[in-house]
Design a protein around this motif. Structure first.
Motif, PDB file in Angstrom:
ATOM      1  N   ALA A   4      54.645  17.469  34.547  1.00  9.54           N
ATOM      2  CA  ALA A   4      55.868  17.135  36.004  1.00  9.54           C
ATOM      3  C   ALA A   4      55.528  15.769  36.533  1.00  9.54           C
ATOM      4  O   ALA A   4      56.124  15.341  37.477  1.00  9.54           O
ATOM      5  CB  ALA A   4      55.825  17.603  37.579  1.00  9.54           C
ATOM      6  N   THR A   5      54.515  15.052  36.522  1.00  4.83           N
ATOM      7  CA  THR A   5      53.789  14.564  36.982  1.00  4.83           C
ATOM      8  C   THR A   5      53.696  12.959  36.378  1.00  4.83           C
ATOM      9  O   THR A   5      54.323  11.836  36.849  1.00  4.83           O
ATOM     10  CB  THR A   5      52.019  14.253  37.505  1.00  4.83           C
ATOM     11  N   GLY A   6      54.041  12.603  34.799  1.00  3.91           N
ATOM     12  CA  GLY A   6      54.263  12.119  33.969  1.00  3.91           C
ATOM     13  C   GLY A   6      53.507  12.550  32.371  1.00  3.91           C
ATOM     14  O   GLY A   6      52.684  13.301  32.578  1.00  3.91           O
ATOM     15  N   LEU A   7      53.856  11.084  31.995  1.00  3.64           N
ATOM     16  CA  LEU A   7      52.962  10.984  30.908  1.00  3.64           C
ATOM     17  C   LEU A   7      51.535  11.067  31.347  1.00  3.64           C
ATOM     18  O   LEU A   7      50.831  10.004  31.599  1.00  3.64           O
ATOM     19  CB  LEU A   7      53.426   9.848  29.584  1.00  3.64           C
ATOM     20  N   ASN A   8      50.864  11.739  30.374  1.00  4.46           N
ATOM     21  CA  ASN A   8      49.148  11.707  30.823  1.00  4.46           C
ATOM     22  C   ASN A   8      48.246  10.919  29.556  1.00  4.46           C
ATOM     23  O   ASN A   8      47.125  10.341  29.352  1.00  4.46           O
ATOM     24  CB  ASN A   8      48.502  13.355  30.740  1.00  4.46           C
ATOM     25  N   SER A   9      48.951  11.751  28.110  1.00  8.83           N
ATOM     26  CA  SER A   9      48.339  10.911  27.082  1.00  8.83           C
ATOM     27  C   SER A   9      49.379  10.552  25.844  1.00  8.83           C
ATOM     28  O   SER A   9      49.775  10.898  25.639  1.00  8.83           O
ATOM     29  CB  SER A   9      46.668  11.922  26.532  1.00  8.83           C
ATOM     30  N   VAL A  10      48.480   9.976  24.923  1.00 14.79           N
ATOM     31  CA  VAL A  10      49.640  10.073  23.504  1.00 14.79           C
ATOM     32  C   VAL A  10      48.247  10.013  22.901  1.00 14.79           C
ATOM     33  O   VAL A  10      47.542   9.090  22.451  1.00 14.79           O
ATOM     34  CB  VAL A  10      49.638   8.682  23.175  1.00 14.79           C
TER      35      VAL A  10
ATOM     36  N   ILE B 278      43.346   9.376  20.989  1.00 14.65           N
ATOM     37  CA  ILE B 278      43.115  10.059  22.020  1.00 14.65           C
ATOM     38  C   ILE B 278      44.308   8.552  23.389  1.00 14.65           C
ATOM     39  O   ILE B 278      43.090   7.954  23.805  1.00 14.65           O
ATOM     40  CB  ILE B 278      43.066  10.689  22.797  1.00 14.65           C
ATOM     41  N   ILE B 279      44.717   8.415  23.348  1.00  9.29           N
ATOM     42  CA  ILE B 279      44.647   6.965  24.407  1.00  9.29           C
ATOM     43  C   ILE B 279      45.880   7.820  25.734  1.00  9.29           C
ATOM     44  O   ILE B 279      46.633   8.495  25.935  1.00  9.29           O
ATOM     45  CB  ILE B 279      46.687   6.000  24.432  1.00  9.29           C
ATOM     46  N   SER B 280      44.512   7.829  27.383  1.00  3.51           N
ATOM     47  CA  SER B 280      44.677   8.795  28.192  1.00  3.51           C
ATOM     48  C   SER B 280      44.710   7.553  29.121  1.00  3.51           C
ATOM     49  O   SER B 280      44.097   7.063  29.280  1.00  3.51           O
ATOM     50  CB  SER B 280      43.278   9.380  28.619  1.00  3.51           C
TER      51      SER B 280
END
Length: 113
Positions: free
Chosen positions: A82-88, A99-101
């Motif tokens: 709900a807050t947005g994108l956290n990681s890829v 992992i890109i955090s």
């Protein structure tokens, strides 16, 4: 938290659109594999872009002082809540997970969820 897999044909347009919103974001890159274990490649550097080039089959993470290249990526996962994108998370051909955090979530338009 919702982790979803992006289809390969969506990588280029998704990250092209998302990278325009990265101003002021910092990120960390962790590399995980059975062979290497868990290593931090970059710790909380300004993040300038996440780019997938289908012609050269390279996923690029552009950070201050670092151009991290992931050759022949096989899978890409995004972690959005709900807050947005956290990681890829990008998995390469050798099953290395990169992992890109993001330090703080990136608010994305509904079209990128």
């Amino acid at each position: 938290m919702s982790v979803s897999k992006l289809q390969k044909e969506a990588w280029h347009p998704y990250f092209d659109a998302m990278s325009r919103m990265l101003t002021g974001k910092t990120a960390e890159i962790a590399v995980d594999s059975l062979k290497l274990g868990h290593q931090i490649e970059a710790e909380w550097l300004p993040l300038y872009g996440l780019v997938y080039d289908p012609k050269s089959d390279v996923f690029e993470v552009v950070m201050e002082g670092l151009d991290h290249m992931i050759r022949h990526p096989q899978e890409v996962y995004i972690d959005i809540d709900a807050t947005g994108l956290n990681s890829v998370e990008v998995v390469d051909e050798d099953d290395v997970h990169q992992i890109i955090s993001l330090r703080s979530p990136l608010m994305l338009p509904q079209s990128l969820h």
